[in-house]
Design an enzyme around this catalytic site. Structure first.
Site, PDB file in Angstrom:
ATOM      1  N   ALA A 136       6.467  52.795  50.440  1.00 23.81           N
ATOM      2  CA  ALA A 136       7.657  53.521  50.000  1.00 23.81           C
ATOM      3  C   ALA A 136       8.439  52.546  49.135  1.00 23.81           C
ATOM      4  O   ALA A 136       8.516  51.363  49.456  1.00 23.81           O
ATOM      5  CB  ALA A 136       8.483  53.944  51.201  1.00 23.81           C
TER       6      ALA A 136
ATOM      7  N   TYR B 148       9.761  40.121  55.807  1.00 24.68           N
ATOM      8  CA  TYR B 148      11.140  40.121  56.339  1.00 24.68           C
ATOM      9  C   TYR B 148      11.187  40.196  57.865  1.00 24.68           C
ATOM     10  O   TYR B 148      12.217  39.920  58.468  1.00 24.68           O
ATOM     11  CB  TYR B 148      11.979  41.262  55.732  1.00 24.68           C
ATOM     12  CG  TYR B 148      11.527  42.665  56.078  1.00 24.68           C
ATOM     13  CD1 TYR B 148      11.719  43.213  57.341  1.00 24.68           C
ATOM     14  CD2 TYR B 148      10.903  43.453  55.119  1.00 24.68           C
ATOM     15  CE1 TYR B 148      11.287  44.491  57.648  1.00 24.68           C
ATOM     16  CE2 TYR B 148      10.472  44.739  55.406  1.00 24.68           C
ATOM     17  CZ  TYR B 148      10.665  45.244  56.681  1.00 24.68           C
ATOM     18  OH  TYR B 148      10.234  46.511  56.975  1.00 24.68           O
ATOM     19  N   GLU B 149      10.070  40.567  58.478  1.00 24.08           N
ATOM     20  CA  GLU B 149      10.050  40.588  59.940  1.00 24.08           C
ATOM     21  C   GLU B 149       9.976  39.173  60.509  1.00 24.08           C
ATOM     22  O   GLU B 149      10.131  38.981  61.721  1.00 24.08           O
ATOM     23  CB  GLU B 149       8.849  41.399  60.437  1.00 24.08           C
ATOM     24  CG  GLU B 149       8.957  42.895  60.139  1.00 24.08           C
ATOM     25  CD  GLU B 149       7.701  43.659  60.552  1.00 24.08           C
ATOM     26  OE1 GLU B 149       7.641  44.140  61.697  1.00 24.08           O
ATOM     27  OE2 GLU B 149       6.777  43.756  59.725  1.00 24.08           O
TER      28      GLU B 149
ATOM     29  N   MET C 172       9.477  46.138  49.597  1.00 25.23           N
ATOM     30  CA  MET C 172       9.470  44.893  50.380  1.00 25.23           C
ATOM     31  C   MET C 172       8.080  44.570  50.934  1.00 25.23           C
ATOM     32  O   MET C 172       7.952  43.941  51.980  1.00 25.23           O
ATOM     33  CB  MET C 172      10.464  45.022  51.540  1.00 25.23           C
ATOM     34  CG  MET C 172      11.860  45.430  51.119  1.00 25.23           C
ATOM     35  SD  MET C 172      12.911  45.734  52.540  1.00 25.23           S
ATOM     36  CE  MET C 172      14.326  46.550  51.759  1.00 25.23           C
ATOM     37  N   SER C 173       7.048  45.035  50.233  1.00 26.90           N
ATOM     38  CA  SER C 173       5.692  44.816  50.761  1.00 26.90           C
ATOM     39  C   SER C 173       4.710  44.689  49.606  1.00 26.90           C
ATOM     40  O   SER C 173       5.075  44.324  48.503  1.00 26.90           O
ATOM     41  CB  SER C 173       5.304  45.990  51.665  1.00 26.90           C
ATOM     42  OG  SER C 173       5.188  47.177  50.893  1.00 26.90           O
TER      43      SER C 173
ATOM     44  N   HIS D 150       6.458  52.620  61.664  1.00 23.46           N
ATOM     45  CA  HIS D 150       5.134  51.993  61.600  1.00 23.46           C
ATOM     46  C   HIS D 150       4.533  51.974  62.996  1.00 23.46           C
ATOM     47  O   HIS D 150       5.231  51.718  63.963  1.00 23.46           O
ATOM     48  CB  HIS D 150       5.235  50.560  61.092  1.00 23.46           C
ATOM     49  CG  HIS D 150       5.651  50.467  59.662  1.00 23.46           C
ATOM     50  ND1 HIS D 150       4.777  50.213  58.642  1.00 23.46           N
ATOM     51  CD2 HIS D 150       6.854  50.615  59.086  1.00 23.46           C
ATOM     52  CE1 HIS D 150       5.427  50.206  57.499  1.00 23.46           C
ATOM     53  NE2 HIS D 150       6.694  50.440  57.744  1.00 23.46           N
TER      54      HIS D 150
ATOM     55  N   HIS E 298       5.463  42.827  57.552  1.00 21.00           N
ATOM     56  CA  HIS E 298       6.347  42.489  56.436  1.00 21.00           C
ATOM     57  C   HIS E 298       6.837  41.056  56.566  1.00 21.00           C
ATOM     58  O   HIS E 298       7.084  40.569  57.665  1.00 21.00           O
ATOM     59  CB  HIS E 298       7.564  43.435  56.419  1.00 21.00           C
ATOM     60  CG  HIS E 298       7.227  44.875  56.242  1.00 21.00           C
ATOM     61  ND1 HIS E 298       6.942  45.700  57.300  1.00 21.00           N
ATOM     62  CD2 HIS E 298       7.117  45.626  55.121  1.00 21.00           C
ATOM     63  CE1 HIS E 298       6.668  46.911  56.833  1.00 21.00           C
ATOM     64  NE2 HIS E 298       6.767  46.891  55.522  1.00 21.00           N
TER      65      HIS E 298
ATOM     66  N   ASN F 208      13.502  56.892  47.180  1.00 21.00           N
ATOM     67  CA  ASN F 208      14.936  56.949  46.848  1.00 21.00           C
ATOM     68  C   ASN F 208      15.097  56.332  45.468  1.00 21.00           C
ATOM     69  O   ASN F 208      14.234  55.573  45.024  1.00 21.00           O
ATOM     70  CB  ASN F 208      15.738  56.125  47.874  1.00 21.00           C
ATOM     71  CG  ASN F 208      15.248  54.687  47.946  1.00 21.00           C
ATOM     72  OD1 ASN F 208      14.217  54.398  48.565  1.00 21.00           O
ATOM     73  ND2 ASN F 208      15.946  53.796  47.285  1.00 21.00           N
TER      74      ASN F 208
ATOM     75  N   HIS G 215      17.426  53.588  55.513  1.00 19.79           N
ATOM     76  CA  HIS G 215      16.024  53.695  55.911  1.00 19.79           C
ATOM     77  C   HIS G 215      15.695  55.143  56.285  1.00 19.79           C
ATOM     78  O   HIS G 215      14.579  55.604  56.054  1.00 19.79           O
ATOM     79  CB  HIS G 215      15.753  52.747  57.081  1.00 19.79           C
ATOM     80  CG  HIS G 215      14.311  52.690  57.490  1.00 19.79           C
ATOM     81  ND1 HIS G 215      13.303  52.316  56.625  1.00 19.79           N
ATOM     82  CD2 HIS G 215      13.702  52.969  58.675  1.00 19.79           C
ATOM     83  CE1 HIS G 215      12.145  52.369  57.260  1.00 19.79           C
ATOM     84  NE2 HIS G 215      12.356  52.763  58.501  1.00 19.79           N
TER      85      HIS G 215
HETATM   86  N1  HPA Z   1      14.459  48.854  47.740  1.00 20.89           N
HETATM   87  C1  HPA Z   1      13.597  48.073  48.396  1.00 20.89           C
HETATM   88  N2  HPA Z   1      12.667  48.541  49.193  1.00 20.89           N
HETATM   89  C2  HPA Z   1      12.587  49.866  49.360  1.00 20.89           C
HETATM   90  C3  HPA Z   1      13.473  50.745  48.722  1.00 20.89           C
HETATM   91  C4  HPA Z   1      14.461  50.209  47.862  1.00 20.89           C
HETATM   92  O1  HPA Z   1      15.278  50.919  47.240  1.00 20.89           O
HETATM   93  N3  HPA Z   1      13.121  52.001  49.103  1.00 20.89           N
HETATM   94  C5  HPA Z   1      12.061  51.871  49.950  1.00 20.89           C
HETATM   95  N4  HPA Z   1      11.745  50.583  50.117  1.00 20.89           N
END
Ligand code: HPA
Length: 271
Positions: free
Chosen positions: A110, A82-83, A208-209, A58, A80, A232, A244
């Site tokens: 993503a 989580y940050e 996570m966003s 980012h 985020h 993924n 990541h």
């Molecule tokens: N889980 C959560 N957040 C993500 C993932 C995942 O598999 N892939 C990319 N961001």
């Protein structure tokens, strides 16, 4: 409100045009901002009250200019939960972009694929979300100037935008999935048991966003389009650990399709 206006004024000083479409660019997808013509670039750290972005992949800047004939403002990198930022901080840029004049917002991310019919590299139009973050950016006193106390979320992902995006995909020969995005806090990826649970609950992708920004966009009356890049398969589906690096690698692979897709959406977006 005062902070929103201060951030807005400091940005406006550098602009000669008014953006109408906001873009939030997720992990590995920030490249779209590089396509903006006559860009005005402003680092988050130079905007009053803006937090600073920390995650790798980012950039941490606003890019404002013309894309496919439309005036856009892009967040190259987002904040985020989580940050360690508060939900108010995570969603502050949405408030500022709204104050700057945007009417629509395209939110990208993503995400891990929960739906077994998906494949890494797929693009997914978000039809709905599940807020699994255990909190909500609108908790606290409600400022009626920003939106109503109890905002409707039944059509927060604009159905005409989804249809529009599907048409664009069709015209470009790009296959897109549609589905429900689950927002988790992270920063851990999920366990296989959690993924089975989320599938049972109706989730198709997990990340996570996005959920906080979309809630605030809905509150602010913005029209929202959400796009996930399935980077993924979620935990436990394939016999391999999640990293990541894999997320970034896949988003880089679909970069060209992603760029073509979002540019076409913007070019033909009715305003
Ligand atoms: N889980 C959560 N957040 C993500 C993932 C995942 O598999 N892939 C990319 N961001």
């Amino acid at each position: 409100m005062k902070q929103i206006q201060e951030a807005c004024s400091s940005i406006k000083e550098k602009l000669t045009t008014t953006p109408s479409i906001g873009l939030i660019l997720g992990s590995g997808l920030g490249i779209l901002a590089d396509k903006i013509e006559n860009p005005v670039t402003i680092l988050y750290k130079d905007i009053p009250h803006f937090p600073e972005s920390t995650v790798s992949g980012h950039k941490g800047q606003l890019v404002i200019g013309t894309l496919e004939g439309k005036q856009v403002i892009a967040m190259q990198g987002r904040f985020h939960f989580y940050e360690g930022y508060s939900m108010k901080q995570v969603t502050f840029p949405v408030r500022v972009m709204k104050e700057l004049g945007i009417e629509s917002i395209i939110v990208t991310n993503a995400a891990g694929g929960i739906n077994k019919d998906f494949n890494p590299g797929d693009l997914m139009l978000i039809t709905d979300h599940i807020n699994n973050m255990g909190t909500n950016p609108l908790i606290g006193p409600n400022d009626e100037d920003l939106g109503v106390r109890f905002p409707d979320m039944s059509q927060v992902y604009d159905t005409s935008y989804i249809k529009h995006a599907e048409n664009c995909a069709h015209n470009l020969g790009i296959t897109v999935q549609k589905g429900v995005y689950v927002g988790n806090t992270g920063p851990t990826y999920e366990t296989p048991a959690e993924i089975r649970m989320l599938r049972t609950l109706g989730g198709d992708a997990v990340g996570m966003s996005t959920v906080p920004e979309v809630i605030v966009s809905g509150h602010a009356g913005l029209k929202v389009l959400g796009i996930s890049c399935i980077s993924n398969m979620a935990a436990g589906i394939l016999d391999q650990p999640l990293t990541h690096d894999e997320v970034i690698e896949t988003t880089e692979k679909v970069r060209e399709d992603f760029l073509r897709f979002v540019k076409e959406i913007i070019r033909t977006l009715p305003q």
